[in-house]
Design an enzyme around this catalytic site. Structure first.
Site, PDB file in Angstrom:
ATOM      1  N   HIS A  33       0.832  -1.202   0.000  1.00 42.58           N
ATOM      2  CA  HIS A  33       0.000   0.000   0.000  1.00 42.58           C
ATOM      3  C   HIS A  33       0.863   1.246   0.000  1.00 42.58           C
ATOM      4  O   HIS A  33       2.091   1.198   0.108  1.00 42.58           O
ATOM      5  CB  HIS A  33      -1.001   0.007   1.169  1.00 42.58           C
TER       6      HIS A  33
ATOM      7  N   CYS B 126       5.512   6.068   4.647  1.00 44.44           N
ATOM      8  CA  CYS B 126       4.316   5.353   4.161  1.00 44.44           C
ATOM      9  C   CYS B 126       3.757   5.975   2.889  1.00 44.44           C
ATOM     10  O   CYS B 126       2.890   5.388   2.240  1.00 44.44           O
ATOM     11  CB  CYS B 126       3.243   5.326   5.242  1.00 44.44           C
TER      12      CYS B 126
ATOM     13  N   HIS C 249       4.927   0.009  -0.398  1.00 44.22           N
ATOM     14  CA  HIS C 249       5.678  -0.868   0.511  1.00 44.22           C
ATOM     15  C   HIS C 249       4.699  -1.901   1.040  1.00 44.22           C
ATOM     16  O   HIS C 249       3.485  -1.737   0.932  1.00 44.22           O
ATOM     17  CB  HIS C 249       6.313  -0.067   1.660  1.00 44.22           C
TER      18      HIS C 249
ATOM     19  N   HIS D  91       3.230  -5.038   3.886  1.00 45.24           N
ATOM     20  CA  HIS D  91       3.067  -5.473   5.274  1.00 45.24           C
ATOM     21  C   HIS D  91       2.577  -6.909   5.285  1.00 45.24           C
ATOM     22  O   HIS D  91       1.870  -7.347   4.376  1.00 45.24           O
ATOM     23  CB  HIS D  91       2.024  -4.628   6.006  1.00 45.24           C
TER      24      HIS D  91
ATOM     25  N   ASP E 239      -4.867 -10.664  -0.531  1.00 47.28           N
ATOM     26  CA  ASP E 239      -3.542 -11.279  -0.411  1.00 47.28           C
ATOM     27  C   ASP E 239      -2.711 -11.093  -1.680  1.00 47.28           C
ATOM     28  O   ASP E 239      -3.193 -11.352  -2.795  1.00 47.28           O
ATOM     29  CB  ASP E 239      -3.686 -12.770  -0.101  1.00 47.28           C
ATOM     30  N   HIS E 240      -1.466 -10.654  -1.490  1.00 50.11           N
ATOM     31  CA  HIS E 240      -0.534 -10.391  -2.593  1.00 50.11           C
ATOM     32  C   HIS E 240      -1.060  -9.372  -3.582  1.00 50.11           C
ATOM     33  O   HIS E 240      -0.753  -9.434  -4.787  1.00 50.11           O
ATOM     34  CB  HIS E 240      -0.115 -11.693  -3.289  1.00 50.11           C
TER      35      HIS E 240
ATOM     36  N   GLU F  86      -0.965  -4.450  11.663  1.00 49.36           N
ATOM     37  CA  GLU F  86      -0.164  -4.054  10.508  1.00 49.36           C
ATOM     38  C   GLU F  86       1.295  -4.432  10.749  1.00 49.36           C
ATOM     39  O   GLU F  86       2.026  -4.780   9.816  1.00 49.36           O
ATOM     40  CB  GLU F  86      -0.297  -2.556  10.252  1.00 49.36           C
TER      41      GLU F  86
HETATM   42 NI    NI Z   1       2.472   0.862   5.584  1.00 46.60          NI
END
Ligand code: NI
Length: 135
Positions: free
Chosen positions: A15, A34, A40, A42, A80-81, A125
């Protein structure tokens, strides 16, 4: 008798936190790393809590297989992914903060869960940063 059952799940996703109506400078000032334009990732961990009355016939609150399949279909398969900003429609115009992701997960599961159950979502997160809805 009222009781709660929990199901853990996880998904990996990328995200970026930013507002397109703000300048790059303001996005960087508010969202820091961020707001990296290259995104990036998580490893999100979630805990789904379902509360209600035990069914006297089965002894279950809810069949955990049903809950597992709901989470897989509506959260894991959807997130997911994925790049949340780009690939998940709910975040097209919604900043994918942990708060907003948690609320979107709650909405998606709530829509498929019988009204007799209460639903609560905790989303991690990072191991140390997590949110919960409802508060
Ligand atoms: Ni983040």
């Amino acid at each position: 008798m009222r009781i709660s059952v929990f199901r853990k799940a996880h998904f990996n996703a990328a995200h970026r936190l930013y507002r397109p109506d703000w300048t790059d400078e303001r996005n960087k000032a508010v969202f820091g790393l961020c707001s990296n334009e290259h995104y990036h990732g998580h490893n999100y961990e979630m805990e789904v809590k379902v509360t209600g009355e035990i069914d006297q016939e089965t002894g279950y609150l809810i069949d955990l297989k049903i809950l597992k399949d709901l989470i897989k279909e509506h959260v894991e398969d959807a997130f997911d992914h994925k790049n949340l900003n780009v690939q998940v429609p709910e975040f097209k115009n919604l900043n994918p903060t942990a708060e907003n992701i948690c609320y979107v997960i709650w909405q998606k599961l709530r829509a498929h869960l019988d009204d007799k159950y209460e639903l609560s979502i905790r989303l991690y997160e990072t191991p140390r940063n997590f949110v919960e809805y409802p508060a």
